[in-house]
Motif scaffolding. Structure first.
Motif, mmCIF file in Angstrom:
data_model
loop_
_atom_site.group_PDB
_atom_site.id
_atom_site.type_symbol
_atom_site.label_atom_id
_atom_site.label_comp_id
_atom_site.label_asym_id
_atom_site.label_seq_id
_atom_site.Cartn_x
_atom_site.Cartn_y
_atom_site.Cartn_z
ATOM 1 N N HIS A 193 0.840 -1.191 0.000
ATOM 2 C CA HIS A 193 0.000 0.000 0.000
ATOM 3 C C HIS A 193 0.880 1.247 0.000
ATOM 4 N N CYS A 194 0.597 2.170 -0.887
ATOM 5 C CA CYS A 194 1.358 3.413 -0.998
ATOM 6 C C CYS A 194 0.378 4.586 -1.032
ATOM 7 N N TYR A 195 0.883 5.796 -0.691
ATOM 8 C CA TYR A 195 -0.021 6.924 -0.482
ATOM 9 C C TYR A 195 0.506 8.199 -1.141
ATOM 10 N N LEU A 196 -0.455 8.962 -1.711
ATOM 11 C CA LEU A 196 -0.191 10.271 -2.290
ATOM 12 C C LEU A 196 -1.280 11.226 -1.838
ATOM 13 N N PRO A 197 -0.958 12.522 -1.713
ATOM 14 C CA PRO A 197 -2.028 13.485 -1.422
ATOM 15 C C PRO A 197 -2.938 13.664 -2.644
ATOM 16 N N ASP A 198 -4.227 13.804 -2.406
ATOM 17 C CA ASP A 198 -5.174 13.981 -3.512
ATOM 18 C C ASP A 198 -5.261 15.468 -3.865
ATOM 19 N N ASN A 199 -4.178 15.976 -4.456
ATOM 20 C CA ASN A 199 -4.171 17.346 -4.960
ATOM 21 C C ASN A 199 -3.637 17.322 -6.391
ATOM 22 N N GLU A 200 -3.442 18.464 -6.979
ATOM 23 C CA GLU A 200 -3.061 18.530 -8.389
ATOM 24 C C GLU A 200 -1.744 17.816 -8.657
ATOM 25 N N LYS A 201 -0.743 18.082 -7.824
ATOM 26 C CA LYS A 201 0.554 17.451 -8.052
ATOM 27 C C LYS A 201 0.505 15.965 -7.733
ATOM 28 N N GLY A 202 -0.251 15.589 -6.701
ATOM 29 C CA GLY A 202 -0.375 14.176 -6.374
ATOM 30 C C GLY A 202 -1.032 13.390 -7.491
ATOM 31 N N ARG A 203 -2.045 13.977 -8.129
ATOM 32 C CA ARG A 203 -2.705 13.297 -9.252
ATOM 33 C C ARG A 203 -1.781 13.220 -10.468
ATOM 34 N N LYS A 204 -0.935 14.238 -10.648
ATOM 35 C CA LYS A 204 0.045 14.190 -11.736
ATOM 36 C C LYS A 204 1.027 13.042 -11.521
ATOM 37 N N VAL A 205 1.503 12.891 -10.271
ATOM 38 C CA VAL A 205 2.415 11.793 -9.951
ATOM 39 C C VAL A 205 1.732 10.448 -10.203
ATOM 40 N N LEU A 206 0.458 10.338 -9.821
ATOM 41 C CA LEU A 206 -0.262 9.082 -10.042
ATOM 42 C C LEU A 206 -0.342 8.745 -11.523
ATOM 43 N N LYS A 207 -0.639 9.731 -12.370
ATOM 44 C CA LYS A 207 -0.719 9.474 -13.813
ATOM 45 C C LYS A 207 0.611 8.939 -14.335
ATOM 46 N N LEU A 208 1.708 9.521 -13.858
ATOM 47 C CA LEU A 208 3.019 9.059 -14.315
ATOM 48 C C LEU A 208 3.346 7.681 -13.751
ATOM 49 N N LEU A 209 2.927 7.398 -12.514
ATOM 50 C CA LEU A 209 3.142 6.066 -11.945
ATOM 51 C C LEU A 209 2.357 5.014 -12.730
ATOM 52 N N ILE A 210 1.159 5.355 -13.161
ATOM 53 C CA ILE A 210 0.376 4.428 -13.987
ATOM 54 C C ILE A 210 1.106 4.153 -15.299
ATOM 55 N N MET A 211 1.680 5.220 -15.884
ATOM 56 C CA MET A 211 2.445 5.058 -17.118
ATOM 57 C C MET A 211 3.678 4.182 -16.879
ATOM 58 N N ALA A 212 4.355 4.404 -15.747
ATOM 59 C CA ALA A 212 5.522 3.585 -15.406
ATOM 60 C C ALA A 212 5.109 2.129 -15.170
ATOM 61 N N TRP A 213 3.937 1.922 -14.574
ATOM 62 C CA TRP A 213 3.446 0.559 -14.366
ATOM 63 C C TRP A 213 3.183 -0.123 -15.713
#
Length: 609
Positions: free
Chosen positions: A524-544
């Protein structure tokens, strides 16, 4: 584990002893939470040796020589390091090396960590690196020592063979470690020394003596519980070995040792469980050892009040170590004590209903699965190399940093690799960065990599094409939960759940056909649900999707090989704390992980508007 000729002598039962009448360099080491022996500095080792000469059963106050180590003391009798403010105990050992080795010359090899500061290598690795350096080897492979790193002495860099990430390393001169010579006792425990008289009356020494008195009291109390007040009387069997107690203050001991069987076992005592277990060579057991206080303390004499002690965290006016030692002594006397425990990491949020898990705004779906096929744009290595390079007619007189031969000469892979369309003397320049290499060297580098149709410049790490990894099949889930992370009180939290099962390695992995393990999943990993956190998530999905989040290799935490490990993209796995460094608050984390993703070829320019 050391290479032949490295000068490392194997320690015996945590206490190393060199052969008789030979000069040896002494290095004291402590066992960290990952099971690695980490060396103390040369100055600290000189201090320990000086104390050892005066009292082989004494206590070493490390703060007297290094201010950063002020909370720590070493008990030479039990061979443990004790942290006074938390109660953490770690084994220590005394290792010996050749006088001509790195510690004997005062040579320290260090690598640059993520914070920009320098971390020394383990002494065994430092000795191996220095040996290769002195023999003028151009590079050193640390695989034989259990590390997938390549040391390049020309560029003074350490390269991760799996991720190709580079870190700087340096060689510096420091104080040489202490040199000893002469006959060394062969016994497996320290000799019993006479009392050195009245101790120092400073606060630090009072704390040290309180620590030793408390240890004696704990052992005495536990033995009285187990054997009904007949401590040391082991009956006819004599299966429990003697434990020598350290002298306190004027030399009187709180428990007098008695004879037992000849085996030098040590006693591992678990407070509150009502048991004491004898284990062979217990002082060398990996991992930290903590004294945990339970509530069951035996019968309390009538009329004795309960005295709470709640200053272990250092927030009160009483010194934390004094409070801790007071509590330990009171427990040994049978008095009820309330101790404030050391804080524990908060890894997970409170329980959440499935209906409370919401999709992340701006991101479609809540789950991804790994694609098993690689994205390959080139059918063969020559096509890939030609796609990203242009031929150079007149090569400059400089080194090819892959084979280390001059570019005006033939490639170092001549005779090793043969490709019809690429001659050994041909030189090419990469299109974006302009760095030049032998074309045959680029082909060799591509063949040694993931063969996914992409190239990465070994000098500046510029990526050509779309880089993919070797992540095994699994799934990635992500959703928003109605809780806040420390440092982000106005934002909800994005939770990412990675799940990869164990399986069989394929041709792209280190040991094809061999099983690999997958420890700690789901993670389980965690990011803040803000603009930058969602940007990081999009890139993590791409990396996945590109199979870059995990790989198969050797765990730096457990040392286990052929297991699923993180692949140079850091994640936050602590939800409500940051005790391990993998949690919040961490104001720089989002920027740092964006940089790490960019280094893997997953940058913000890949995001579609």
């Amino acid at each position: 584990m050391a290479r032949p000729g490295s000068g490392l002598l194997v320690p015996v039962n945590g206490l190393g002893y060199p052969p008789q009448n030979l000069a040896r360099v002494v290095v004291w080491e402590w066992l960290n939470e990952h099971g690695r022996w980490r060396p103390y500095s040369a100055a600290v080792c000189h201090h320990i040796e000086n104390v050892l000469k005066g009292d082989a059963r004494g206590t070493v106050v490390l703060g007297q020589v290094d201010g950063q180590l002020s909370p720590y003391v070493i008990d030479l009798q039990s061979m443990h390091q004790f942290r006074q403010d938390t109660g953490t105990m770690r084994p220590v050992q005394r290792n010996f090396y050749e006088p001509s080795s790195a510690p004997g010359k005062g040579v320290v090899w260090e690598w640059e960590n993520d914070n920009g500061s320098w971390t020394p290598y383990d002494m065994e690795i430092c000795v191996t690196i220095q040996n290769a350096y002195e023999k003028q080897h151009p590079w050193l492979d640390l695989t034989s020592l259990g590390f997938c790193y390549l040391i390049d002495f020309n560029s003074m860099c350490q390269t991760n063979r799996q991720s190709q990430r580079k870190r700087r390393l340096r060689r510096r001169m420091d104080l040489a470690y202490p040199l000893i010579m002469g006959s060394i006792p062969k016994s497996q425990s320290w000799p019993v020394g006479a009392s050195s008289g009245q101790p120092c009356s400073c606060q630090q020494c009072i704390l040290v003596n309180s620590t030793r008195a408390a240890s004696n009291a704990i052992l005495a109390s536990q033995r009285r519980k187990l054997y009904g007040g007949t401590a040391g009387n082991l009956g006819a069997t004599g299966t429990l070995a003697v434990v020598r107690q350290s002298n306190t203050f004027a030399g009187t001991s709180l428990w007098s040792p008695t004879s037992a069987s000849s085996g030098p076992n040590n006693i591992n005592i678990s407070m509150g469980g009502g048991q004491a277990k004898a284990e062979q060579n217990n002082l060398n057991r990996p991992g930290t050892q903590r004294i945990s206080m339970g509530t069951a303390r035996g019968a309390i004499p009538p009329g004795v009040p309960a005295l709470p002690v709640k200053n272990l965290t250092g927030s009160g006016p009483v010194h934390p170590a004094l409070a801790g030692m007071t509590g330990i002594l009171m427990c040994a006397a049978g008095l009820p004590v309330c101790l404030t425990r050391a804080p524990k990491p908060i890894l997970h949020p409170p329980p959440i209903n499935k209906s409370d898990m919401k999709p992340v705004p701006g991101i479609n779906g809540m789950r991804r699965k790994t694609k098993k096929k690689h994205l390959r744009r080139g059918k063969n290595p020559e096509d890939v190399v030609r796609r990203y390079t242009e031929k150079i007619k007149v090569a400059p007189d400089e080194d090819c940093t892959i084979c280390m031969e001059r570019l005006v000469m033939s490639s170092g892979y001549e005779g090793v690799l043969q490709h019809k369309g690429i001659k050994p003397e041909l030189v090419g320049k990469l299109g974006k960065c302009g760095h030049m290499y032998h074309l045959l060297c680029l082909v060799a580098m591509y063949n040694n990599g993931n063969k996914d149709g992409s190239l990465q410049c070994p000098t500046c790490k510029t990526i050509y094409g779309e880089k993919t990894g070797t992540q095994p099949p699994g799934k990635m889930e992500y959703h928003v939960i109605p809780h806040c992370l420390p440092g982000y009180p106005d934002s909800k939290t994005i939770r990412i759940v990675y799940d990869i099962p164990a399986g069989i390695q394929t041709n792209e992995h280190p040991n094809p056909g061999k099983k690999f393990s997958a420890r700690g999943f789901p993670r389980h990993c965690y990011l803040p649900d803000n603009e930058k956190g969602r940007k990081v998530l999009k890139l993590l999905i791409m990396a996945w999707d590109r199979r870059l989040i995990f790989t198969i290799g050797t765990s730096s935490t457990t040392g286990e090989s052929d297991t699923v490990v993180w692949n140079e993209i850091h994640h936050k796995t602590e939800f409500g704390s940051n005790l391990t460094g993998h949690g919040y608050p961490d104001p720089n984390y989002l920027d740092n992980v964006l940089t790490e993703l960019s280094a893997q070829g997953v940058g913000e320019d890949n995001l579609k508007d």
